[in-house]
Design a protein around this motif. Structure first.
Motif, short mmCIF file in Angstrom:
data_model
loop_
_atom_site.label_atom_id
_atom_site.label_comp_id
_atom_site.label_asym_id
_atom_site.label_seq_id
_atom_site.Cartn_x
_atom_site.Cartn_y
_atom_site.Cartn_z
N UNK A 138 32.14 7.50 -79.40
CA UNK A 138 31.20 8.26 -78.58
C UNK A 138 30.79 7.42 -77.38
N UNK A 139 29.90 7.97 -76.56
CA UNK A 139 29.51 7.29 -75.32
C UNK A 139 28.83 5.95 -75.62
N UNK A 140 28.01 5.92 -76.67
CA UNK A 140 27.29 4.69 -77.00
C UNK A 140 28.25 3.59 -77.41
N UNK A 141 29.21 3.91 -78.29
CA UNK A 141 30.18 2.92 -78.74
C UNK A 141 31.07 2.47 -77.58
N UNK A 142 31.48 3.43 -76.74
CA UNK A 142 32.32 3.08 -75.59
C UNK A 142 31.62 2.13 -74.64
N UNK A 143 30.34 2.43 -74.34
CA UNK A 143 29.57 1.56 -73.45
C UNK A 143 29.37 0.18 -74.07
N UNK A 144 29.10 0.15 -75.38
CA UNK A 144 28.92 -1.13 -76.06
C UNK A 144 30.19 -1.96 -76.00
N UNK A 145 31.35 -1.32 -76.19
CA UNK A 145 32.62 -2.04 -76.12
C UNK A 145 32.85 -2.62 -74.73
N UNK A 146 32.52 -1.85 -73.71
CA UNK A 146 32.67 -2.33 -72.33
C UNK A 146 31.76 -3.51 -72.07
N UNK A 147 30.52 -3.43 -72.55
CA UNK A 147 29.57 -4.52 -72.33
C UNK A 147 29.99 -5.79 -73.07
N UNK A 148 30.43 -5.64 -74.32
CA UNK A 148 30.85 -6.82 -75.09
C UNK A 148 32.07 -7.48 -74.46
N UNK A 149 33.09 -6.65 -74.16
CA UNK A 149 34.32 -7.20 -73.58
C UNK A 149 34.09 -7.69 -72.16
N UNK A 150 33.33 -6.92 -71.37
CA UNK A 150 33.07 -7.32 -69.99
C UNK A 150 32.22 -8.57 -69.91
N UNK A 151 31.21 -8.67 -70.78
CA UNK A 151 30.39 -9.88 -70.79
C UNK A 151 31.19 -11.10 -71.17
N UNK A 152 32.06 -10.95 -72.13
CA UNK A 152 32.90 -12.07 -72.53
C UNK A 152 33.86 -12.47 -71.43
N UNK A 153 34.45 -11.49 -70.76
CA UNK A 153 35.36 -11.78 -69.65
C UNK A 153 34.64 -12.50 -68.52
N UNK A 154 33.43 -12.05 -68.22
CA UNK A 154 32.63 -12.71 -67.17
C UNK A 154 32.35 -14.15 -67.53
N UNK A 155 31.99 -14.39 -68.79
CA UNK A 155 31.68 -15.76 -69.22
C UNK A 155 32.94 -16.63 -69.22
N UNK A 156 34.06 -16.07 -69.65
CA UNK A 156 35.28 -16.87 -69.78
C UNK A 156 35.88 -17.22 -68.43
N UNK A 157 35.63 -16.41 -67.40
CA UNK A 157 36.25 -16.67 -66.09
C UNK A 157 35.35 -17.53 -65.20
N UNK A 158 34.21 -17.98 -65.73
CA UNK A 158 33.35 -18.85 -64.94
C UNK A 158 34.03 -20.20 -64.78
N UNK A 159 33.79 -20.86 -63.66
CA UNK A 159 34.37 -22.18 -63.43
C UNK A 159 33.63 -23.23 -64.25
#
Length: 279
Positions: A258-279
């Motif tokens: 559903x929308x809640x799970x989809x948004x949560x997945x984007x936030x979890x994956x996106x937050x991790x990607x943001x953290x991992x690509x930091x210099x």
């Protein structure tokens, strides 16, 4: 991409199937699943190590054994309990706090500096998890223990992964011994705290696939990737796992996207990607 890094990517692909296969193993108790899966994975690994004439590499100091066996057995027992006692999609996404926790633990354990980009990524990941268990989340009665197990699993795996960097001298072949040790540890705990459930055909298939893949070969592949490949690239790619794993659960009918799970997945994956690509 180097061959070693590509090997590590293979582990990430296998881990995408961990939640689905874990659900297929229900209603087997978590410790029983852990013991059986590691017995399969460890036996296959030991056979390969023996065929290559490298059994001597299983001789490692007690600290290496405690770290390997405790980390593997503890994480998977908690993870299988989480997806058995809680809606699997929710438990799966909560478990994938571990990449974000690795970022946080890198500072006190490895002395790596945390910058604003990493902290922002961590905040997004926690926001996604809060969305799962906060407002609008419909949790069945008795899900609390499963939610705690999912978070505890993330803490255990993040701690295990970060401290693994201090044991780079331990050869990959030793993972076979760690898997068998984890099987013995989980088996003893199962006898003490659980009752044996006779597996059906579906459960035996799940256990076999778990041992051959995400609870077996994946650890050997990940060990090679982290020690000889590019850990920064592997860390970035690892954030695709929660999304892929969740989609597999939904496709198999084990959850609803559903929308809640989809948004949560984007936030979890996106937050991790943001953290991992930091210099």
């Amino acid at each position: 991409m180097s061959p070693a890094t590509l090997t590590g990517v293979g582990a990430i692909a296998l881990w995408a199937f961990l939640a689905l296969l874990g659900r297929w193993a229900v209603p087997l108790p978590p410790l029983q699943v852990t013991a059986l899966a590691f017995a399969v994975g460890g036996s296959l690994g030991l056979a390969i190590v023996a065929a290559r004439g490298k059994l001597a590499r299983l001789r490692q100091p007690p600290l290496a054994w405690a770290h390997g066996v405790g980390g593997l057995a503890g994480y998977h027992a908690l993870y299988f309990a989480a997806i058995a006692w809680t809606p699997p999609v929710t438990a799966n996404l909560l478990n994938y706090l571990w990449p974000l926790l690795i970022v946080l633990l890198a500072a006190p354990v490895l002395g790596m500096r945390l910058g604003p980009r990493r902290l922002a990524g961590t905040a997004l990941g926690f926001l996604g998890c809060a969305l799962l268990i906060g407002g609008g989340a419909a949790m069945p009665a008795g899900s609390g223990a499963g939610l705690l197990c999912a978070v505890a699993a993330a803490v255990v795996w993040a701690t295990y992964s970060v401290t693994s960097r201090r044991m780079a001298a331990v050869p990959t072949e030793a993972v076979a011994g760690f898997c068998l040790g984890a099987a013995a540890m989980a088996g003893l705990a199962h006898l003490a705290f659980e009752s044996w459930v006779v597996p059906g055909a579906r459960q035996w298939l799940a256990v076999g696939l778990l041992g051959a893949g995400p609870v077996g070969a994946a650890f050997f592949l990940w060990d090679v990737g982290m020690k000889r490949g590019d850990p920064r690239l592997l860390g970035t790619l690892a954030y695709a796992a929660p999304v892929a794993s969740t989609l597999l659960l939904v496709i198999a009918g084990e959850g609803v996207l559903d929308a809640r799970v989809g948004l949560a997945a984007v936030l979890v994956a996106g937050g991790g990607l943001l953290a991992a690509t930091a210099r």
